[in-house]
Write a protein that holds these residues in place. Structure first.
Motif, PDB file in Angstrom:
ATOM      1  N   GLU A  12       0.822  -1.219   0.000  1.00 21.82           N
ATOM      2  CA  GLU A  12       0.000   0.000   0.000  1.00 21.82           C
ATOM      3  C   GLU A  12       0.857   1.271   0.000  1.00 21.82           C
ATOM      4  O   GLU A  12       0.511   2.274  -0.633  1.00 21.82           O
ATOM      5  CB  GLU A  12      -1.013   0.012   1.160  1.00 21.82           C
ATOM      6  N   GLU A  15       2.298   1.612  -3.541  1.00 24.75           N
ATOM      7  CA  GLU A  15       1.232   2.058  -4.441  1.00 24.75           C
ATOM      8  C   GLU A  15       0.954   3.548  -4.274  1.00 24.75           C
ATOM      9  O   GLU A  15       0.728   4.255  -5.257  1.00 24.75           O
ATOM     10  CB  GLU A  15      -0.036   1.245  -4.175  1.00 24.75           C
ATOM     11  N   LYS A  16       0.991   4.027  -3.039  1.00 28.72           N
ATOM     12  CA  LYS A  16       0.748   5.457  -2.794  1.00 28.72           C
ATOM     13  C   LYS A  16       1.824   6.303  -3.458  1.00 28.72           C
ATOM     14  O   LYS A  16       1.533   7.323  -4.095  1.00 28.72           O
ATOM     15  CB  LYS A  16       0.699   5.747  -1.291  1.00 28.72           C
ATOM     16  N   GLU A  19       1.220   6.289  -7.230  1.00 21.13           N
ATOM     17  CA  GLU A  19       0.075   7.122  -7.610  1.00 21.13           C
ATOM     18  C   GLU A  19       0.403   8.609  -7.493  1.00 21.13           C
ATOM     19  O   GLU A  19       0.025   9.399  -8.361  1.00 21.13           O
ATOM     20  CB  GLU A  19      -1.156   6.769  -6.777  1.00 21.13           C
ATOM     21  N   LYS A  22       2.600   9.576 -10.451  1.00 17.75           N
ATOM     22  CA  LYS A  22       1.840   9.713 -11.693  1.00 17.75           C
ATOM     23  C   LYS A  22       1.034  11.012 -11.694  1.00 17.75           C
ATOM     24  O   LYS A  22       0.999  11.727 -12.701  1.00 17.75           O
ATOM     25  CB  LYS A  22       0.929   8.497 -11.894  1.00 17.75           C
ATOM     26  N   LYS A  23       0.414  11.343 -10.574  1.00 14.02           N
ATOM     27  CA  LYS A  23      -0.359  12.594 -10.487  1.00 14.02           C
ATOM     28  C   LYS A  23       0.532  13.809 -10.688  1.00 14.02           C
ATOM     29  O   LYS A  23       0.150  14.770 -11.354  1.00 14.02           O
ATOM     30  CB  LYS A  23      -1.073  12.685  -9.134  1.00 14.02           C
ATOM     31  N   MET A  63       7.095   5.296 -12.999  1.00 12.38           N
ATOM     32  CA  MET A  63       5.874   5.423 -13.781  1.00 12.38           C
ATOM     33  C   MET A  63       5.904   4.480 -14.983  1.00 12.38           C
ATOM     34  O   MET A  63       4.909   3.817 -15.293  1.00 12.38           O
ATOM     35  CB  MET A  63       5.706   6.872 -14.243  1.00 12.38           C
ATOM     36  N   ASP A  66       5.405   0.841 -13.897  1.00 15.67           N
ATOM     37  CA  ASP A  66       4.019   0.622 -13.494  1.00 15.67           C
ATOM     38  C   ASP A  66       3.119   0.455 -14.718  1.00 15.67           C
ATOM     39  O   ASP A  66       2.271  -0.448 -14.760  1.00 15.67           O
ATOM     40  CB  ASP A  66       3.530   1.789 -12.628  1.00 15.67           C
ATOM     41  N   ASN A  70       1.188  -3.118 -15.554  1.00 12.27           N
ATOM     42  CA  ASN A  70      -0.271  -3.132 -15.674  1.00 12.27           C
ATOM     43  C   ASN A  70      -0.710  -3.634 -17.043  1.00 12.27           C
ATOM     44  O   ASN A  70      -1.671  -4.395 -17.159  1.00 12.27           O
ATOM     45  CB  ASN A  70      -0.854  -1.738 -15.420  1.00 12.27           C
ATOM     46  N   ASP A 106      -1.203   8.582 -18.598  1.00 10.17           N
ATOM     47  CA  ASP A 106       0.222   8.339 -18.350  1.00 10.17           C
ATOM     48  C   ASP A 106       1.003   8.160 -19.638  1.00 10.17           C
ATOM     49  O   ASP A 106       2.128   8.642 -19.762  1.00 10.17           O
ATOM     50  CB  ASP A 106       0.404   7.122 -17.434  1.00 10.17           C
TER      51      ASP A 106
END
Length: 200
Positions: A12, A15-16, A19, A22-23, A63, A66, A70, A106
């Motif tokens: 977790e 993942e944070k 994320e 990416k933001k 990034m 990831d 995915n 992305d």
């Protein structure tokens, strides 16, 4: 280089950080990504950042990795669902990545020369990026019974051809404002030609 300590973090927390990264890259039309913005929004200290990463180039790698992971999982799931037909997958990828509600932010960020982080992304792509050969992990999911592919290398080159076609179509929709329907039709024709070339 992304350090082992990052991969040892609880899922977790990893993942944070992914994320947040990416933001921050998506904000690149307004401001450049900074280590300060990442550590603030991920809730980690500067010291922790340097325990996980060497520098900002590692954030581009984070990034990129990831996105690739995915996509590989998505392709595996599609191959299981469709009985191993590798030629059904490109159209599914195109549809998902260009759907209004899903987005493809992305990938657009990575290709966007107007993004304020484009120099950082270019530096990563030029000096650190290496092609990921993920086809070996897909090999067991592909039904080759109607194909003339003799080796995993043959499969790899077919996948690369389709990948280039998908990337071009998505780029045309995302950055060049081309018609999604027209690009889908062109992509479909390209995939059909590749399929005919390797079918028995």
């Amino acid at each position: 280089m992304i350090k082992r300590t990052f991969y040892n973090l609880p899922p977790e927390k990893r993942e944070k950080i992914i994320e947040v990264t990416k933001k921050e890259f998506r904000k690149g039309n307004k401001k450049k990504i900074t280590i300060n913005s990442v550590i603030k929004n991920a809730g980690i200290s500067r010291g922790s950042f340097y325990q996980y990463f060497d520098d900002k180039l590692d954030l581009v790698e984070l990034m990129t990795n990831d996105m690739i992971e995915n996509m590989v999982e998505y392709v595996k799931d599609e191959l299981v669902y469709n009985g191993g037909d590798i030629f059904e997958v490109p159209m599914k990828i195109f549809d998902v990545m260009t759907a209004e509600d899903k987005g493809y932010k992305d990938i657009v960020v990575m290709a966007d020369r107007t993004n304020l982080n484009s120099d950082l992304i270019s530096e990563y792509m030029q000096y650190r990026f290496h092609e990921y050969d993920y086809t070996a992990s897909l090999s067991g999911y592909v039904d080759r019974s109607a194909l003339s592919l003799k080796s995993d290398d043959d499969l790899k080159y077919v996948v690369f051809l389709m990948e280039d076609a998908i990337r071009g179509a998505m780029q045309n929709v995302a950055k060049n404002s081309k018609s999604r329907d027209r690009e889908r039709e062109i992509l479909s024709r390209k995939i059909e030609l590749i399929k005919r070339a390797v079918s028995v």
